[in-house]
Motif scaffolding. Structure first.
Motif, short mmCIF file in Angstrom:
data_model
loop_
_atom_site.label_atom_id
_atom_site.label_comp_id
_atom_site.label_asym_id
_atom_site.label_seq_id
_atom_site.Cartn_x
_atom_site.Cartn_y
_atom_site.Cartn_z
N ASN A 1 3.83 4.04 -4.43
CA ASN A 1 2.70 4.49 -5.26
C ASN A 1 1.38 4.48 -4.51
OD1 ASN A 1 4.33 4.94 -7.44
ND2 ASN A 1 4.06 2.88 -8.29
N LEU A 2 1.34 3.73 -3.43
CA LEU A 2 0.12 3.66 -2.62
C LEU A 2 -0.08 4.91 -1.77
CD1 LEU A 2 -2.11 1.76 -1.28
CD2 LEU A 2 -0.32 1.00 0.28
N THR A 3 1.00 5.69 -1.60
CA THR A 3 0.91 6.80 -0.63
C THR A 3 1.11 8.18 -1.24
OG1 THR A 3 3.25 6.46 -0.10
CG2 THR A 3 1.65 5.45 1.38
N LYS A 4 0.55 9.17 -0.52
CA LYS A 4 0.80 10.58 -0.79
C LYS A 4 1.26 11.20 0.53
CE LYS A 4 -4.03 11.51 0.12
NZ LYS A 4 -5.23 12.22 -0.21
N VAL B 1 0.61 8.91 3.67
CA VAL B 1 -0.79 8.53 3.90
C VAL B 1 -1.27 7.69 2.72
CG1 VAL B 1 -3.11 9.49 4.23
CG2 VAL B 1 -1.13 10.77 5.02
N PRO B 2 -1.91 6.54 2.97
CA PRO B 2 -2.43 5.78 1.83
C PRO B 2 -3.46 6.60 1.04
CG PRO B 2 -2.44 4.44 3.82
CD PRO B 2 -2.12 5.85 4.25
N LYS B 3 -3.35 6.53 -0.30
CA LYS B 3 -4.32 7.24 -1.15
C LYS B 3 -5.68 6.56 -1.05
CE LYS B 3 -0.79 8.20 -4.64
NZ LYS B 3 -0.18 7.63 -5.84
N GLY B 4 -6.74 7.34 -1.21
CA GLY B 4 -8.08 6.75 -1.24
C GLY B 4 -8.22 5.85 -2.46
N LYS B 5 -9.10 4.90 -2.40
CA LYS B 5 -9.38 3.97 -3.50
C LYS B 5 -8.20 3.07 -3.88
CE LYS B 5 -13.11 6.64 -5.53
NZ LYS B 5 -13.20 7.65 -4.48
N HIS B 6 -7.22 2.99 -3.00
CA HIS B 6 -6.12 2.04 -3.17
C HIS B 6 -6.12 1.18 -1.92
CE1 HIS B 6 -4.82 4.97 -6.09
NE2 HIS B 6 -3.77 4.25 -6.42
N LEU B 7 -6.24 -0.12 -2.07
CA LEU B 7 -6.31 -0.95 -0.88
C LEU B 7 -4.95 -1.11 -0.22
CD1 LEU B 7 -8.71 -3.87 -1.90
CD2 LEU B 7 -9.20 -1.90 -0.43
N VAL B 8 -4.92 -0.95 1.10
CA VAL B 8 -3.71 -1.26 1.87
C VAL B 8 -3.73 -2.77 2.08
CG1 VAL B 8 -2.45 -0.91 4.02
CG2 VAL B 8 -3.78 0.98 3.04
N PRO C 1 0.65 -15.77 9.06
CA PRO C 1 -0.64 -15.67 8.35
C PRO C 1 -1.10 -14.21 8.26
CG PRO C 1 -0.93 -16.54 10.58
CD PRO C 1 0.55 -16.40 10.38
N LEU C 2 -1.96 -13.95 7.30
CA LEU C 2 -2.46 -12.58 7.10
C LEU C 2 -3.13 -12.06 8.38
CD1 LEU C 2 -3.03 -10.33 4.92
CD2 LEU C 2 -5.29 -11.36 4.68
N LEU C 3 -2.72 -10.86 8.83
CA LEU C 3 -3.28 -10.32 10.08
C LEU C 3 -4.41 -9.32 9.84
CD1 LEU C 3 -0.02 -9.70 12.17
CD2 LEU C 3 -1.60 -11.61 12.32
N PHE C 4 -4.34 -8.63 8.67
CA PHE C 4 -5.35 -7.59 8.40
C PHE C 4 -5.93 -7.81 7.00
CE2 PHE C 4 -2.38 -5.85 11.42
CZ PHE C 4 -3.19 -5.23 12.36
N ASN C 5 -7.23 -7.76 6.89
CA ASN C 5 -7.84 -7.82 5.57
C ASN C 5 -7.53 -6.52 4.83
OD1 ASN C 5 -9.27 -10.35 5.60
ND2 ASN C 5 -10.51 -9.45 7.24
N PRO C 6 -7.40 -6.58 3.49
CA PRO C 6 -7.15 -5.35 2.73
C PRO C 6 -8.21 -4.31 3.06
CG PRO C 6 -6.97 -7.28 1.33
CD PRO C 6 -7.47 -7.76 2.64
N PHE C 7 -7.77 -3.05 3.21
CA PHE C 7 -8.75 -2.02 3.56
C PHE C 7 -8.45 -0.72 2.84
CE2 PHE C 7 -5.25 -1.37 6.43
CZ PHE C 7 -5.20 -0.01 6.67
N ASP C 8 -9.50 0.10 2.71
CA ASP C 8 -9.38 1.43 2.11
C ASP C 8 -9.16 2.42 3.26
OD1 ASP C 8 -10.55 3.17 -0.54
OD2 ASP C 8 -10.56 4.15 1.42
N TYR C 9 -8.05 3.12 3.20
CA TYR C 9 -7.67 4.01 4.31
C TYR C 9 -8.71 5.09 4.57
CZ TYR C 9 -4.86 7.27 7.06
OH TYR C 9 -4.41 8.10 8.05
#
Ligand code: AKG
Ligand code: FE2
Length: 230
Positions: free
Chosen positions: A70-73, A171-178, A190-198
């Motif tokens: 659901n995160l991707t298109k 591709v991650p959709k905009g406005k959905h955090l990866v 441990p977490l390697l990447f902070n959540p981000f907007d693609y």
């Protein structure tokens, strides 16, 4: 003659969206194009989803499959590389990792794509007409919290045949955090990447491009690690 020509179609597996692209190119419509691209993209998106499900199962996180999908298109890229007139060959695409989630790639069996393995060896990719390449990109690296490594891959054109490739990118959709699911985090991981907007990452990434001699030789300075690495 440019070495590299490409066009991209957003949401190619969704017929109404694809038809907008077809209408732009052929105002009278082009049923054959729409039907062919639609069925190709739809089947390939199912293939992509099946592989992603298998990857999640292998890490024991299949319950996160729906969230991931659901995160991707999808975005379809059609690429043509003209023959190189240089006897040492020409760069078609600089070495890069894909920035998106996953990519399914088909070609016309014209050499050119190389892939660097985790231990730094280079493989010249040869795929039969019935095969494809599945690549993970930086966004999947972040989602899977570093469990898999996106491969660096350039295209170098040598010889006198045209190379065509078709790549369906998830591709991650905009406005959905990866964001990596919590099941993939523990004290050993441990977490390697902070959540981000693609979309925001891509905008920052695009503005970091340094053009050297031509747009084909641009150096992209921004790395996902630098953008949101912990
Ligand atoms: O044309 C190819 O084989 C590679 C294309 C590619 O790596 C890309 O579009 O990201
Ligand atoms: Fe790529």
């Amino acid at each position: 003659m440019p070495l590299f020509e490409s066009t991209g179609i957003n949401d190619a597996p969704i017929l109404e969206h694809l038809k907008k692209f077809t209408k732009l190119m052929w105002p009278q419509e082009n049923e054959v194009f729409s039907k062919t691209i639609h069925s190709f993209s739809k089947i390939t998106s199912e293939l992509d989803q099946m592989i992603r499900r298998m990857v999640l199962e292998s890490f024991g996180v299949e319950e996160d499959y729906d969230d991931l999908i659901n995160l991707t298109k999808y975005h379809l890229r059609l690429i043509k590389y003209n023959p190189s007139e240089n006897e040492n060959g020409d760069i078609g695409i600089n070495p890069h990792t894909d920035k998106n989630m996953t990519s399914v790639l088909f070609d016309n069996q014209m050499d050119g794509l190389e892939i660097q393995t985790k231990v730094g060896e280079w493989i010249t990719v040869k795929i039969s007409p019935k095969s494809f390449i599945f690549l993970i990109g930086d966004s999947f690296l972040a989602w899977i919290n570093g469990r898999l490594q996106p491969p660096v891959h350039p295209v170098t054109m040598r010889g006198n045949r045209v190379r065509y490739s078709l790549v369906l990118f998830s591709v991650p959709k905009g406005k959905h955090l990866v964001q990596s699911p919590k099941e993939l985090l523990d004290k050993d991981h441990p977490l390697l990447f902070n959540p981000f907007d693609y979309q925001e990452f891509i905008t920052t990434y695009a503005s970091s491009i340094k053009v050297t001699s031509s747009t084909l030789n641009c150096k992209r300075k921004m790395k996902l690690e630098k953008y949101c690495g912990v």
